[in-house]
Each structure stands twice: as C-alpha cells, then as structure tokens.
Design a protein around this motif. Structure first.
Motif, mmCIF file in Angstrom:
data_model
loop_
_atom_site.group_PDB
_atom_site.id
_atom_site.type_symbol
_atom_site.label_atom_id
_atom_site.label_comp_id
_atom_site.label_asym_id
_atom_site.label_seq_id
_atom_site.Cartn_x
_atom_site.Cartn_y
_atom_site.Cartn_z
ATOM 1 N N MET A 94 0.833 -1.209 0.000
ATOM 2 C CA MET A 94 0.000 0.000 0.000
ATOM 3 C C MET A 94 0.868 1.259 0.000
ATOM 4 O O MET A 94 0.574 2.229 -0.691
ATOM 5 C CB MET A 94 -0.926 0.011 1.226
ATOM 6 N N SER A 95 1.945 1.224 0.747
ATOM 7 C CA SER A 95 2.856 2.357 0.791
ATOM 8 C C SER A 95 3.468 2.617 -0.584
ATOM 9 O O SER A 95 3.589 3.770 -1.017
ATOM 10 C CB SER A 95 3.947 2.098 1.831
ATOM 11 N N GLN A 96 3.833 1.549 -1.276
ATOM 12 C CA GLN A 96 4.398 1.700 -2.618
ATOM 13 C C GLN A 96 3.354 2.250 -3.589
ATOM 14 O O GLN A 96 3.662 3.102 -4.425
ATOM 15 C CB GLN A 96 4.946 0.363 -3.105
ATOM 16 N N ILE A 97 2.125 1.785 -3.470
ATOM 17 C CA ILE A 97 1.038 2.286 -4.329
ATOM 18 C C ILE A 97 0.813 3.772 -4.065
ATOM 19 O O ILE A 97 0.651 4.560 -5.003
ATOM 20 C CB ILE A 97 -0.252 1.481 -4.090
ATOM 21 N N GLU A 98 0.812 4.153 -2.801
ATOM 22 C CA GLU A 98 0.626 5.565 -2.456
ATOM 23 C C GLU A 98 1.707 6.439 -3.094
ATOM 24 O O GLU A 98 1.430 7.530 -3.584
ATOM 25 C CB GLU A 98 0.624 5.750 -0.943
ATOM 26 N N GLY A 99 2.940 5.954 -3.086
ATOM 27 C CA GLY A 99 4.033 6.709 -3.708
ATOM 28 C C GLY A 99 3.823 6.885 -5.200
ATOM 29 O O GLY A 99 4.023 7.969 -5.748
ATOM 30 N N LYS A 100 3.389 5.819 -5.867
ATOM 31 C CA LYS A 100 3.143 5.905 -7.309
ATOM 32 C C LYS A 100 1.956 6.807 -7.610
ATOM 33 O O LYS A 100 1.976 7.566 -8.583
ATOM 34 C CB LYS A 100 2.921 4.506 -7.887
ATOM 35 N N LEU A 101 0.924 6.737 -6.764
ATOM 36 C CA LEU A 101 -0.231 7.615 -6.969
ATOM 37 C C LEU A 101 0.146 9.079 -6.743
ATOM 38 O O LEU A 101 -0.338 9.960 -7.457
ATOM 39 C CB LEU A 101 -1.381 7.207 -6.044
ATOM 40 N N ASP A 126 0.950 14.446 -9.017
ATOM 41 C CA ASP A 126 1.853 15.548 -9.346
ATOM 42 C C ASP A 126 1.917 15.774 -10.855
ATOM 43 O O ASP A 126 1.886 16.917 -11.322
ATOM 44 C CB ASP A 126 3.260 15.283 -8.796
ATOM 45 N N ALA A 127 2.000 14.682 -11.624
ATOM 46 C CA ALA A 127 2.043 14.794 -13.087
ATOM 47 C C ALA A 127 0.732 15.365 -13.628
ATOM 48 O O ALA A 127 0.737 16.186 -14.549
ATOM 49 C CB ALA A 127 2.324 13.427 -13.711
ATOM 50 N N ALA A 128 -0.382 14.953 -13.039
ATOM 51 C CA ALA A 128 -1.690 15.465 -13.467
ATOM 52 C C ALA A 128 -1.799 16.962 -13.188
ATOM 53 O O ALA A 128 -2.265 17.732 -14.040
ATOM 54 C CB ALA A 128 -2.812 14.702 -12.766
ATOM 55 N N ARG A 129 -1.368 17.369 -12.014
ATOM 56 C CA ARG A 129 -1.417 18.803 -11.665
ATOM 57 C C ARG A 129 -0.519 19.621 -12.582
ATOM 58 O O ARG A 129 -0.848 20.753 -12.929
ATOM 59 C CB ARG A 129 -0.995 19.003 -10.221
ATOM 60 N N ALA A 130 0.611 19.053 -12.971
ATOM 61 C CA ALA A 130 1.561 19.764 -13.830
ATOM 62 C C ALA A 130 0.950 20.117 -15.181
ATOM 63 O O ALA A 130 1.349 21.094 -15.806
ATOM 64 C CB ALA A 130 2.835 18.941 -14.024
ATOM 65 N N LEU A 181 -4.603 18.785 -15.183
ATOM 66 C CA LEU A 181 -5.631 17.759 -15.307
ATOM 67 C C LEU A 181 -6.457 17.779 -14.033
ATOM 68 O O LEU A 181 -5.912 17.719 -12.932
ATOM 69 C CB LEU A 181 -4.983 16.378 -15.486
ATOM 70 N N GLY A 182 -7.758 17.902 -14.175
ATOM 71 C CA GLY A 182 -8.636 17.994 -13.022
ATOM 72 C C GLY A 182 -8.795 16.672 -12.304
ATOM 73 O O GLY A 182 -8.514 15.600 -12.851
ATOM 74 N N LEU A 183 -9.281 16.756 -11.060
ATOM 75 C CA LEU A 183 -9.469 15.563 -10.246
ATOM 76 C C LEU A 183 -10.436 14.584 -10.910
ATOM 77 O O LEU A 183 -10.188 13.380 -10.942
ATOM 78 C CB LEU A 183 -9.975 15.947 -8.850
ATOM 79 N N ALA A 184 -11.528 15.102 -11.464
ATOM 80 C CA ALA A 184 -12.519 14.225 -12.099
ATOM 81 C C ALA A 184 -11.899 13.481 -13.281
ATOM 82 O O ALA A 184 -12.143 12.281 -13.469
ATOM 83 C CB ALA A 184 -13.732 15.036 -12.549
ATOM 84 N N GLU A 185 -11.082 14.179 -14.068
ATOM 85 C CA GLU A 185 -10.435 13.532 -15.212
ATOM 86 C C GLU A 185 -9.435 12.473 -14.743
ATOM 87 O O GLU A 185 -9.340 11.389 -15.328
ATOM 88 C CB GLU A 185 -9.705 14.566 -16.078
ATOM 89 N N LEU A 186 -8.689 12.778 -13.696
ATOM 90 C CA LEU A 186 -7.733 11.823 -13.141
ATOM 91 C C LEU A 186 -8.461 10.592 -12.603
ATOM 92 O O LEU A 186 -8.031 9.468 -12.819
ATOM 93 C CB LEU A 186 -6.886 12.473 -12.043
ATOM 94 N N GLN A 187 -9.591 10.806 -11.929
ATOM 95 C CA GLN A 187 -10.374 9.681 -11.414
ATOM 96 C C GLN A 187 -10.914 8.822 -12.562
ATOM 97 O O GLN A 187 -10.882 7.594 -12.487
ATOM 98 C CB GLN A 187 -11.531 10.183 -10.552
ATOM 99 N N GLN A 188 -11.371 9.471 -13.636
ATOM 100 C CA GLN A 188 -11.854 8.726 -14.801
ATOM 101 C C GLN A 188 -10.744 7.881 -15.401
ATOM 102 O O GLN A 188 -10.944 6.718 -15.740
ATOM 103 C CB GLN A 188 -12.363 9.687 -15.886
#
Length: 130
Positions: free
Chosen positions: A89-96, A101-105, A108-115
């Motif tokens: 879970m810790s490794q998954i959290e790091g990748k997420l 960070d890449a989405a924010r750069a 990309l909105g939260l809804a799009e990232l969730q989709q």
C-alpha cells in the motif's frame, strides 16, 4: 508461478519480476512457505541474467516477501500478510502521488484523473480474465 516480462517495457526487468511476485503473494496465488525457483532456474526460465533475478529476490527479501535459507532455498515469507499488504500500500501511495503531481503539472482535473484511474483499473481487470 507465472511471470511475464517485457523487454519493451520502460520498467526494469527486475522490477517487473518483483511486482509480479509481490502481486502473486498478496493475491494468495503464492502462499506462505511456498518454495520459489532458484535464482539460476528463474533466470533461465525468464531468459534474464542471474544478476537480474538475484536483484529481484534480494529486493523482495528486504521488503519481507521472501526469505532465503542457505542450503534449502528461497521461500515465500511466513511474515504477517497484513504487514506485507501495508508495504505494498505504501508503494502504491508513492506511485499515486507521482501520478497526481504529473496530473497537476498539466492542469488535469481531479474528475479527469479519477476517470483515467477507473479506466486503467477496469482494463487491468479485463486483462486478468484473459
């Protein structure tokens, strides 16, 4: 044990091996105490160097997923499965966090990232069925 590696993947071979072994342990496909192939056998089967196979086993042992007994071999660790799940879970959290960070750069909105995440998750489920 079923491991498929891809030379075309940007992910290093040892990480591909680690990820698949880790997932098989967490899913119950590999059970506590199950013997693992020797490093040489794994390297030969996957057509990778012994160094690559050793690196994967060493990393998995350091994370608590495998244990090696000199003269007997390498086995799925008898460690607490919940502890292993927490490591994963810790490794998954790091990748997420990297993905966020890449989405924010790129704004990309939260809804799009969730989709996107949902789509990738569902594609993975379909791949597992085939």
């Amino acid at each position: 044990m079923n491991i498929l590696i891809s030379n075309a993947s940007p992910q290093p071979l040892y990480e591909q091996i680690e990820e698949q072994v880790r997932n098989q342990i967490l899913s119950g496909a590999l059970r506590q105490g199950d013997p693992m192939p020797s490093i040489r056998h794994l390297a030969r089967e996957l057509k990778v160097s012994v160094i690559t196979a050793k690196r994967a086993y060493d990393d998995l042992e350091a994370e608590g997923f495998l244990t090696t007994t000199p003269g007997k071999g390498t086995f799925v660790s008898l460690a607490n499965l919940e502890r292993l799940r927490q490591v994963a879970m810790s490794q998954i959290e790091g990748k997420l966090a990297e993905a966020v960070d890449a989405a924010r750069a790129i704004s990309l909105g939260l809804a799009e990232l969730q989709q996107l995440t949902e789509l990738l998750y569902k594609e993975g489920e379909q791949d597992e069925r085939h």
